[in-house]
Design a protein around this motif. Structure first.
Motif, mmCIF file in Angstrom:
data_model
loop_
_atom_site.group_PDB
_atom_site.id
_atom_site.type_symbol
_atom_site.label_atom_id
_atom_site.label_comp_id
_atom_site.label_asym_id
_atom_site.label_seq_id
_atom_site.Cartn_x
_atom_site.Cartn_y
_atom_site.Cartn_z
ATOM 1 N N GLY A 1 -22.018 143.206 55.868
ATOM 2 C CA GLY A 1 -22.172 144.400 55.048
ATOM 3 C C GLY A 1 -21.710 145.647 55.770
ATOM 4 O O GLY A 1 -20.893 145.609 56.682
ATOM 5 N N LEU A 2 -22.249 146.761 55.360
ATOM 6 C CA LEU A 2 -21.827 148.039 55.913
ATOM 7 C C LEU A 2 -22.363 148.302 57.313
ATOM 8 O O LEU A 2 -21.917 149.247 57.959
ATOM 9 C CB LEU A 2 -22.249 149.167 54.975
ATOM 10 C CG LEU A 2 -21.492 149.185 53.652
ATOM 11 C CD1 LEU A 2 -22.052 150.263 52.742
ATOM 12 C CD2 LEU A 2 -20.019 149.404 53.876
ATOM 13 N N MET B 1 -17.837 141.885 55.644
ATOM 14 C CA MET B 1 -18.199 142.521 54.398
ATOM 15 C C MET B 1 -17.940 141.605 53.214
ATOM 16 O O MET B 1 -18.554 141.757 52.180
ATOM 17 C CB MET B 1 -17.424 143.826 54.232
ATOM 18 C CG MET B 1 -17.897 144.922 55.176
ATOM 19 S SD MET B 1 -17.039 146.479 55.006
ATOM 20 C CE MET B 1 -17.378 146.893 53.330
ATOM 21 N N LEU B 2 -17.037 140.647 53.367
ATOM 22 C CA LEU B 2 -16.706 139.759 52.255
ATOM 23 C C LEU B 2 -17.266 138.355 52.456
ATOM 24 O O LEU B 2 -16.737 137.398 51.896
ATOM 25 C CB LEU B 2 -15.188 139.703 52.086
ATOM 26 C CG LEU B 2 -14.527 141.015 51.686
ATOM 27 C CD1 LEU B 2 -13.018 140.874 51.717
ATOM 28 C CD2 LEU B 2 -14.982 141.464 50.323
ATOM 29 N N LYS B 3 -18.347 138.224 53.223
ATOM 30 C CA LYS B 3 -18.876 136.887 53.480
ATOM 31 C C LYS B 3 -19.485 136.252 52.240
ATOM 32 O O LYS B 3 -19.603 135.042 52.162
ATOM 33 C CB LYS B 3 -19.890 136.915 54.611
ATOM 34 C CG LYS B 3 -21.204 137.547 54.271
ATOM 35 C CD LYS B 3 -22.159 137.449 55.437
ATOM 36 C CE LYS B 3 -23.494 138.015 55.059
ATOM 37 N NZ LYS B 3 -24.450 137.869 56.132
ATOM 38 N N ASP B 4 -19.859 137.050 51.241
ATOM 39 C CA ASP B 4 -20.428 136.513 50.013
ATOM 40 C C ASP B 4 -19.371 136.260 48.940
ATOM 41 O O ASP B 4 -19.709 135.785 47.864
ATOM 42 C CB ASP B 4 -21.491 137.467 49.468
ATOM 43 C CG ASP B 4 -22.647 137.620 50.442
ATOM 44 O OD1 ASP B 4 -22.984 136.625 51.108
ATOM 45 O OD2 ASP B 4 -23.196 138.729 50.533
ATOM 46 N N ASP B 5 -18.123 136.556 49.228
ATOM 47 C CA ASP B 5 -17.033 136.316 48.290
ATOM 48 C C ASP B 5 -16.769 134.814 48.204
ATOM 49 O O ASP B 5 -16.952 134.077 49.171
ATOM 50 C CB ASP B 5 -15.775 137.053 48.772
ATOM 51 C CG ASP B 5 -14.664 137.015 47.760
ATOM 52 O OD1 ASP B 5 -14.896 137.447 46.627
ATOM 53 O OD2 ASP B 5 -13.563 136.531 48.111
ATOM 54 N N SER B 6 -16.338 134.361 47.032
ATOM 55 C CA SER B 6 -16.177 132.920 46.835
ATOM 56 C C SER B 6 -15.018 132.338 47.651
ATOM 57 O O SER B 6 -15.106 131.206 48.138
ATOM 58 C CB SER B 6 -15.969 132.615 45.357
ATOM 59 O OG SER B 6 -14.813 133.274 44.885
ATOM 60 N N THR B 7 -13.932 133.057 47.819
ATOM 61 C CA THR B 7 -12.801 132.508 48.569
ATOM 62 C C THR B 7 -12.841 132.892 50.044
ATOM 63 O O THR B 7 -12.640 132.051 50.907
ATOM 64 C CB THR B 7 -11.470 132.986 47.965
ATOM 65 O OG1 THR B 7 -11.472 134.411 47.897
ATOM 66 C CG2 THR B 7 -11.259 132.424 46.595
ATOM 67 N N ILE B 8 -13.111 134.133 50.347
ATOM 68 C CA ILE B 8 -13.112 134.581 51.738
ATOM 69 C C ILE B 8 -14.385 134.135 52.439
ATOM 70 O O ILE B 8 -14.421 134.015 53.659
ATOM 71 C CB ILE B 8 -12.906 136.106 51.801
ATOM 72 C CG1 ILE B 8 -11.539 136.431 51.215
ATOM 73 C CG2 ILE B 8 -13.007 136.632 53.211
ATOM 74 C CD1 ILE B 8 -11.217 137.887 51.149
ATOM 75 N N GLY B 9 -15.428 133.858 51.707
ATOM 76 C CA GLY B 9 -16.676 133.387 52.300
ATOM 77 C C GLY B 9 -16.514 132.080 53.054
ATOM 78 O O GLY B 9 -17.171 131.846 54.069
#
Length: 136
Positions: free
Chosen positions: A30-31, A1-9
């Protein structure tokens, strides 16, 4: 779900290139991955409690840790106790928070289905209405 986050991606991308590659290929993120995550964790917890007797193993490891003679035996039983309890608790917490996220998304009022593209783009809906009025 956080693959588009800058750090967790970056962590997601690294794991996607390693042994977790089949997971990234099956679930696009995603969901769509939330409900399978909840169900897999719930099944693992229930089967662990029923068939594997995780609670008995945790209690037995704790008793053996307290009654062990050498430090190495105590350390072995402490690792067994901590890893079994940690795995069980993390799966239960994952189920709970996953369900809370699912419930929040479900109750947020988003009722869009596959054919509701016009509702997503107000300009397209207005253009469709203008065209239908022009044809009358």
């Amino acid at each position: 779900m956080l693959k588009d986050d800058s750090t967790i991606g970056r962590i997601y991308a690294f794991l996607g290139r390693s042994c977790c590659k089949p997971c990234t290929e099956q679930c696009q993120g995603g969901l769509t991955c939330l409900m399978p995550f909840i169900i897999c964790n719930l099944i693992t917890v229930l089967l662990g409690l029923i068939l594997n007797n995780d609670i008995g193993e945790i209690i037995g490891a704790f008793k053996a840790m307290l009654n062990s003679v050498t430090f190495y035996e105590a350390f072995d039983f402490m690792l067994l106790f901590a890893s079994t309890l940690g795995a069980l608790l993390s799966q239960v917490v994952g189920c709970i928070y996953g369900y809370l996220a699912y419930r929040e998304i479900r109750d947020s009022g988003v009722h869009q289905t596959g054919g509701d593209w016009g509702n997503s783009y107000p300009q397209a809906e207005e253009a469709r209405l203008d065209k239908s009025l022009w044809l009358l």
